[in-house]
Design an enzyme around this catalytic site. Structure first.
Site, PDB file in Angstrom:
ATOM      1  N   CYS A 194     -51.821  13.887 -29.523  1.00  0.00           N
ATOM      2  CA  CYS A 194     -50.967  12.646 -29.717  1.00  0.00           C
ATOM      3  C   CYS A 194     -49.785  13.035 -29.208  1.00  0.00           C
ATOM      4  O   CYS A 194     -48.955  13.831 -29.215  1.00  0.00           O
ATOM      5  CB  CYS A 194     -50.909  12.389 -31.114  1.00  0.00           C
ATOM      6  SG  CYS A 194     -49.779  10.901 -31.180  1.00  0.00           S
ATOM      7  N   SER A 214     -33.420 -26.054 -11.928  1.00  0.00           N
ATOM      8  CA  SER A 214     -34.435 -25.085 -12.046  1.00  0.00           C
ATOM      9  C   SER A 214     -35.803 -25.929 -12.319  1.00  0.00           C
ATOM     10  O   SER A 214     -36.478 -25.215 -12.716  1.00  0.00           O
ATOM     11  CB  SER A 214     -34.153 -24.221 -13.272  1.00  0.00           C
ATOM     12  OG  SER A 214     -33.891 -25.034 -14.368  1.00  0.00           O
ATOM     13  N   CYS A 215     -35.819 -27.303 -11.952  1.00  0.00           N
ATOM     14  CA  CYS A 215     -37.029 -27.945 -12.406  1.00  0.00           C
ATOM     15  C   CYS A 215     -38.025 -27.296 -11.199  1.00  0.00           C
ATOM     16  O   CYS A 215     -37.887 -27.357 -10.093  1.00  0.00           O
ATOM     17  CB  CYS A 215     -36.835 -29.537 -11.981  1.00  0.00           C
ATOM     18  SG  CYS A 215     -38.329 -30.308 -12.602  1.00  0.00           S
ATOM     19  N   CYS A 243     -57.569   5.049 -27.805  1.00  0.00           N
ATOM     20  CA  CYS A 243     -56.780   6.214 -27.461  1.00  0.00           C
ATOM     21  C   CYS A 243     -57.613   6.953 -26.385  1.00  0.00           C
ATOM     22  O   CYS A 243     -57.133   7.784 -25.703  1.00  0.00           O
ATOM     23  CB  CYS A 243     -56.304   6.999 -28.766  1.00  0.00           C
ATOM     24  SG  CYS A 243     -55.459   8.456 -28.438  1.00  0.00           S
ATOM     25  N   CYS A 268     -56.784   2.423 -43.544  1.00  0.00           N
ATOM     26  CA  CYS A 268     -57.581   2.437 -42.685  1.00  0.00           C
ATOM     27  C   CYS A 268     -58.943   1.703 -43.046  1.00  0.00           C
ATOM     28  O   CYS A 268     -59.418   1.837 -43.996  1.00  0.00           O
ATOM     29  CB  CYS A 268     -58.005   3.695 -42.029  1.00  0.00           C
ATOM     30  SG  CYS A 268     -59.182   3.557 -40.781  1.00  0.00           S
ATOM     31  N   CYS A 279     -54.396  -1.529 -33.848  1.00  0.00           N
ATOM     32  CA  CYS A 279     -54.978  -1.583 -35.026  1.00  0.00           C
ATOM     33  C   CYS A 279     -54.712  -2.968 -35.746  1.00  0.00           C
ATOM     34  O   CYS A 279     -53.740  -3.736 -35.827  1.00  0.00           O
ATOM     35  CB  CYS A 279     -54.002  -0.614 -35.980  1.00  0.00           C
ATOM     36  SG  CYS A 279     -54.421  -0.528 -37.946  1.00  0.00           S
ATOM     37  N   CYS A 335     -58.353   1.810 -32.835  1.00  0.00           N
ATOM     38  CA  CYS A 335     -57.677   2.895 -32.500  1.00  0.00           C
ATOM     39  C   CYS A 335     -58.061   4.078 -31.681  1.00  0.00           C
ATOM     40  O   CYS A 335     -57.789   4.613 -30.386  1.00  0.00           O
ATOM     41  CB  CYS A 335     -56.490   3.161 -33.610  1.00  0.00           C
ATOM     42  SG  CYS A 335     -57.494   4.201 -34.561  1.00  0.00           S
ATOM     43  N   ASN A 360     -35.785 -21.697 -18.087  1.00  0.00           N
ATOM     44  CA  ASN A 360     -36.507 -22.863 -18.052  1.00  0.00           C
ATOM     45  C   ASN A 360     -38.100 -22.434 -18.344  1.00  0.00           C
ATOM     46  O   ASN A 360     -38.490 -21.456 -18.666  1.00  0.00           O
ATOM     47  CB  ASN A 360     -36.074 -23.551 -16.946  1.00  0.00           C
ATOM     48  CG  ASN A 360     -36.510 -25.187 -17.010  1.00  0.00           C
ATOM     49  OD1 ASN A 360     -37.396 -25.458 -17.857  1.00  0.00           O
ATOM     50  ND2 ASN A 360     -35.751 -26.124 -16.366  1.00  0.00           N
TER      51      ASN A 360
HETATM   52  C1  LIG Z   1     -43.402 -31.805 -20.572  1.00  0.00           C
HETATM   53  C2  LIG Z   1     -42.137 -31.362 -20.074  1.00  0.00           C
HETATM   54  C3  LIG Z   1     -41.173 -31.951 -19.662  1.00  0.00           C
HETATM   55  C4  LIG Z   1     -39.979 -31.244 -19.402  1.00  0.00           C
HETATM   56  N1  LIG Z   1     -38.768 -31.873 -18.530  1.00  0.00           N
HETATM   57  C5  LIG Z   1     -37.683 -31.166 -18.409  1.00  0.00           C
HETATM   58  C6  LIG Z   1     -36.672 -32.039 -17.689  1.00  0.00           C
HETATM   59  O1  LIG Z   1     -36.757 -32.952 -17.329  1.00  0.00           O
HETATM   60  N2  LIG Z   1     -35.428 -31.172 -17.573  1.00  0.00           N
HETATM   61  C7  LIG Z   1     -35.277 -29.796 -18.067  1.00  0.00           C
HETATM   62  O2  LIG Z   1     -34.134 -29.339 -17.868  1.00  0.00           O
HETATM   63  N3  LIG Z   1     -36.282 -29.240 -18.500  1.00  0.00           N
HETATM   64  C8  LIG Z   1     -37.549 -29.852 -18.993  1.00  0.00           C
HETATM   65  N4  LIG Z   1     -38.497 -29.250 -19.501  1.00  0.00           N
HETATM   66  C9  LIG Z   1     -38.165 -27.919 -19.970  1.00  0.00           C
HETATM   67  C10 LIG Z   1     -37.757 -27.724 -21.425  1.00  0.00           C
HETATM   68  O3  LIG Z   1     -36.328 -28.554 -21.546  1.00  0.00           O
HETATM   69  C11 LIG Z   1     -37.523 -26.394 -21.809  1.00  0.00           C
HETATM   70  O4  LIG Z   1     -36.352 -25.589 -21.273  1.00  0.00           O
HETATM   71  C12 LIG Z   1     -38.791 -25.549 -21.615  1.00  0.00           C
HETATM   72  O5  LIG Z   1     -39.935 -26.354 -22.188  1.00  0.00           O
HETATM   73  C13 LIG Z   1     -38.787 -24.471 -22.137  1.00  0.00           C
HETATM   74  O6  LIG Z   1     -38.620 -24.362 -23.867  1.00  0.00           O
HETATM   75  P1  LIG Z   1     -39.857 -24.366 -24.705  1.00  0.00           P
HETATM   76  O7  LIG Z   1     -40.795 -23.072 -24.470  1.00  0.00           O
HETATM   77  O8  LIG Z   1     -39.046 -24.256 -26.161  1.00  0.00           O
HETATM   78  O9  LIG Z   1     -40.701 -25.486 -24.666  1.00  0.00           O
HETATM   79  C14 LIG Z   1     -39.803 -29.940 -19.830  1.00  0.00           C
HETATM   80  C15 LIG Z   1     -40.648 -29.407 -20.472  1.00  0.00           C
HETATM   81  C16 LIG Z   1     -41.849 -29.835 -20.866  1.00  0.00           C
HETATM   82  C17 LIG Z   1     -42.888 -29.124 -21.495  1.00  0.00           C
END
Ligand SMILES: Cc1cc2nc3c(=O)[nH]c(=O)nc-3n(C[C@H](O)[C@H](O)[C@H](O)COP(=O)(O)O)c2cc1C
Ligand SMILES: Cc1cc2nc3c(=O)[nH]c(=O)nc-3n(C[C@H](O)[C@H](O)[C@H](O)COP(=O)(O)OP(=O)(O)OC[C@H]3O[C@@H](n4cnc5c(N)ncnc54)[C@H](O)[C@@H]3O)c2cc1C
Ligand code: SF4
Lengths: 410, 427
Positions: free
Chosen positions: A388, A149-150, A365, A355, A398, A361, A216
């Site tokens: 309401c 999922s990168c 509203c 309040c 609020c 509000c 991710n």
């Molecule tokens: C700068 C940066 C680099 C990251 N590199 C990777 C990575 O190499 N592989 C990966 O699986 N996730 C990577 N992540 C995602 C993090 O592992 C994590 O899942 C994501 O930041 C969400 O969590 P958080 O809200 O706590 O930051 C990266 C995140 C950041 C901010």
């Protein structure tokens, strides 16, 4: 008067937060996510010394994989004065290849045998995936996370597409990985950017892999400079989509985890937007077994572990839970579909004594609800229960805690 | 902001303003080194009890300090946020946390080790309590001697409108199970016995004696030494009778407390006279403002020269002063009287608040310096196995400094009793 250096003596007992998950003993539920904080041996060491239960070393690949970084890579979604409400990055996987990561795993396992040391991997070809798994198992990892999922600069199969966005590719690749593993659990790190997250989870389950890491960063366009029209982060006026992380994405992750947990019986490692112990409780309550942290560590440092541990301990005491494990899934029975929700007559109740007379509000509203709040002469908001419907908008505009409640109309 | 407890929302919002500086200057500036960013982050994240525990781990009088520590001269004076806009209300935040803990019930502490050694602490003021608690963390059996309930000046003299008994007791109740209190005024004989019976002794009797002003008429009815006045006003406000016009002599916080107390007791006119100018006053801004708000009139560059009256005070004869360029030991310009500038201020009472000294004459054998007990950097006095801290070693200080000295002295006592250090300082 200058005093000599003083060593503070701890006076409060440390609560035992350890439990077993995926066959691994975790000292506490807090794990360092694959990110810059886990890319360097010295950094992980420091994190472990400070109390983190484990780390997923930043994603690596086979030797020779090109990792072509560009800078600046970080950006921020600033919201109402909070600069890092969301954090953006156009980082790629680690510049360290498997040989270096193997070394780091060995060192860490030797120095910290009780900590969970995991590695994250990414590859294209079957033999590369399997080769990575074999080498890491030999080096002594406790778990392998596979980044499907990168969201940036894809080096998987379909350019521009993440592996986990294809059901068939996900299942196939996950099978390769699982086949190669002899000893350690495999977790597939997926993306919420899919039409049906449940289908992806099912594909992973079919592959025989042990767990899911959900999810991710969220693909995002972090901003546009309205004078130059350069997107953020600007690299000579050009940019690309970032992965957004941090507090801004927490509700999205919560939903992702919940949706998987409600439908597929598979252990989940939670990541994406958790910054505090209570965020972790929320993640766990919808099904996460452990919680990974990245942005909050990049912002404030490893030291946040102290509050995570302390906050979790007090929470468990207050709830009379014996182990963090008891939290897992606690909220799931309460998540239902829209048509299963109770239909009751609800009304707002304004505690007029609290309040402060901002009349937010009233205007909300009037222009966004049912014109059910009257502005009294003394500026105190006054509800007209006939008009309401109990939608709940006023409660959230609020500025005063607990001034407006939504209750059943009897 | 004085005497206000933050609401949960105010505390959270204030905590969110904290920048969470790394290696934070506030933490260095607090004499007890409370881990300030850490406890504030806990408040921010809704872990209030955790925040209270962090505070109490470093400061045995966290509630008292939370109420009346002059943060503006310590932690707050170096707050990084102050460079951006305004500093964090650190004291108010830790008071909020520890008071929440009081409501919920004190967190359980872990069992402390037990060492078979006894230490005596003489004086249950901030320094004695700070030391006793720290010693019990190491495992010593600690007996604390005091004539009455624990608390020292905060209990006996600091006016209830600044520090309520129940706020002080939030700390003393918590501390009480870590030592045993011996209700006894230590004198020469008792001191000798203590030295025989205990492995070490920590002296922290403070400054219990009002300094006389040395002007004619000082002993006249209606002239009140300040500690005596504050103590009786606190112990028995109903029985305390003051005349309509009260003059206070002095330029420190204690004189401001006396002035505000006199006002509250119903004096119509309260005039504070000080021989230098406002700039030289050794007071905390908040207290000065508070006194003025109460209607206390403050007159500068005035020196009292005699009490006027036959049997009872009728007034105080004063002279105007001028400040020389030359400075005295305290670094402030020296006031000199202006010849022929005599005048009388009518008064029914005169409260003398020009400083305190050590009350204990049974301490003759312990070496002093400038009137205070002399100690080295390990809080060792000139006498074997006797340590000292608090106001009696340094002159009038603050609660937080006194607690810090007690804490540090405990560490030194531990080093000595575990053989890592010589018994006497050799001073
Ligand atoms: C700068 C940066 C680099 C990251 N590199 C990777 C990575 O190499 N592989 C990966 O699986 N996730 C990577 N992540 C995602 C993090 O592992 C994590 O899942 C994501 O930041 C969400 O969590 P958080 O809200 O706590 O930051 C990266 C995140 C950041 C901010
Ligand atoms: C009016 C006033 C207002 C103040 N306001 C503030 C403030 O707002 N904030 C702040 O930080 N500081 C304030 N201070 C200063 C602060 O109170 C002192 O610095 C601090 O109390 C000193 O602590 P200590 O333990 O050294 O002595 P003390 O507080 O004086 O305690 C000494 C204790 O020893 C006991 N004792 C004395 N002789 C004997 C004996 N022979 N046997 C047994 N016990 C004995 C006494 O009963 C007393 O309990 C104020 C001081 C005064 C006088
Ligand atoms: S005790 Fe005083 S100096 Fe220390 S944190 Fe509290 S207010 Fe600041």
């Amino acid at each position: 008067m200058e005093y000599k250096k003083f060593k503070e003596i701890e006076i409060y007992p440390a609560r035992d937060l350890s439990y077993n998950f995926l066959g691994i003993q975790f000292e506490n539920p807090f794990i360092l996510a694959a990110a810059p904080s886990t890319d360097d041996l010295e950094m992980v060491r420091r994190g472990f010394q400070m109390g983190w239960a484990g780390a997923i070393l930043k994603t690596t690949s086979v030797e020779g994989t090109k990792v072509d970084l560009c800078y600046p890579m970080m950006s921020a979604f600033e919201h109402e004065g909070r600069k890092l409400f969301g954090m953006g990055n156009i980082d790629l996987i680690s510049e360290h290849h498997i040989d270096k990561v193997e070394y780091n795993v060995r060192m860490l396992k030797k120095e910290f045998p009780a900590k969970m040391v995991a590695a994250s991997i990414m590859a294209g070809r079957k033999e590369d995936w399997q080769h990575l798994v074999e080498r890491l198992e030999k080096a002594g990892v406790d778990l392998i996370e596979c980044s499907f999922s990168c969201p940036q600069g894809n080096i998987g199969e379909d350019p521009g597409k993440m592996l986990a966005q294809s059901l068939s590719a996900t299942e196939l690749t996950a099978r390769w990985v699982k086949e190669a593993s002899k000893r350690v659990p495999i977790s597939i790190k997926i993306t919420p950017h899919v039409t049906d997250i449940v289908e992806v989870a099912r594909a992973v389950k079919r592959s025989g892999c042990d767990a899911l890491t959900a999810s991710n960063s969220i693909q995002a366009l972090m901003g546009i400079d309205i004078k130059t029209f350069a997107p953020t982060p600007s690299l000579d006026g050009k940019s690309t989509y970032s992965g957004m992380t941090g507090p801004a994405i927490k509700p999205i992750t919560l939903r992702t985890i919940a949706e998987i947990a409600r439908n597929v019986d598979i252990p989940i490692m939670g990541t994406g937007g958790a910054s505090t112990w209570s965020d972790a409780v929320e993640f766990m309550s919808v099904g996460a077994g452990v919680v990974e942290f990245c942005t909050v560590v990049m912002h404030y440092g490893f030291r946040v572990i102290d509050d995570l541990n302390s906050g979790m301990s007090h929470y468990l005491d207050e709830m009379k839970f014996s182990s963090p494990k008891e939290i897992v899934g606690k909220a799931l029975p309460n998540i239902v579909s829209h048509n299963e929700l109770p239909r009751k007559r609800m009304r707002n109740h304004i505690h007029e004594n609290l309040c402060i007379g901002c009349d937010l509000c009233y205007v909300a509203c009037r222009d966004g609800g049912h014109n059910a709040i009257d502005q009294l002469e003394n500026r105190i908001a006054h509800i007209d229960w006939e008009r309401c419907v109990g939608c709940g908008l006023c409660k959230f505009v609020c500025p005063v805690d607990d001034c407006i409640e939504i209750m059943e109309w009897i | 902001m004085m005497n206000l407890t933050l609401t949960a929302q105010q505390a959270r919002v204030e905590a969110e303003r904290c920048l969470q500086c790394f290696d934070a200057p506030c933490e260095q500036a607090c004499p007890t080194h409370i881990k300030i960013p850490k406890f504030i982050s806990m408040i921010r994240n809704g872990n209030i009890i955790g925040a209270a525990e962090i505070t109490k781990t470093s400061n045995a009088l966290a509630n008292v300090c939370g109420k009346i520590c002059p943060e503006e001269i310590f932690c707050q004076s170096v707050c990084t946020r102050g460079k951006q806009d305004s500093p964090i209300q650190i004291r108010e935040l830790h008071f909020f946390a520890t008071q929440e803990e009081v409501k919920k019930g004190f967190s359980k502490t872990k069992p402390f080790p037990t060492l078979n050694k006894k230490v005596a602490v003489v004086g249950a003021g901030p320094s004695g309590l700070g030391c006793a608690f720290e010693l019990s963390k190491y495992g010593y059996l600690v007996d604390v001697f005091d004539k009455g309930k624990p608390g020292g000046v905060p209990r006996n003299s600091i006016p209830a409108f600044r520090l309520a008994d129940k706020e002080l007791e939030s700390d003393t109740k918590f501390l009480s199970k870590y030592f045993s209190l011996k209700k006894k005024t230590v004198d020469g004989k008792a001191f000798e016995q203590i030295q025989k019976l205990y492995n070490a002794t920590f002296l922290a009797v403070g400054l219990g004696k009002d300094r006389p002003i040395g002007i004619p008429g000082e002993k006249m009815k209606g002239v009140l030494p300040v500690l005596q006045f504050l103590e009786s006003a606190k112990a028995n406000p109903k029985r305390m009778k003051l005349g309509k016009r009260v003059v206070i002599v002095g330029g420190g916080n204690v004189s401001l407390d006396a002035a505000a107390t006199a006002k509250r007791l119903g004096a119509e006119s309260v005039i504070l006279v000080y021989r230098r100018s406002e700039k030289e006053m050794r007071v905390w801004k908040a207290e000065l403002e508070e006194a003025r708000k109460q209607g206390v009139e403050i007159r500068f560059l005035i020196n009292p020269v005699a009490v006027v009256g036959k049997k009872k005070v009728e007034g105080v004869k004063c002279r105007h002063t001028k400040l020389r360029k030359q400075k005295d030991k305290s670094g402030r310009p020296i006031p000199v009287e202006v010849k022929g500038s005599e005048f009388i201020i009518d008064a029914n009472n005169i409260i003398i608040a020009i400083g305190q000294s050590i009350a204990a004459d049974w301490l003759e054998g312990v070496e002093r310096e400038k009137g205070y007990i002399k100690v080295d950097e390990n809080f060792r006095t000139s006498v074997d196995k006797i340590f000292a801290g608090g106001d009696m070693i340094a002159g009038e200080g603050t609660i937080v400094q006194s607690v810090a000295q007690g804490k540090h002295a405990a560490q030194a006592i531990h080093e000595f009793l575990s053989g890592k250090q010589e018994a006497a300082s050799g001073i």
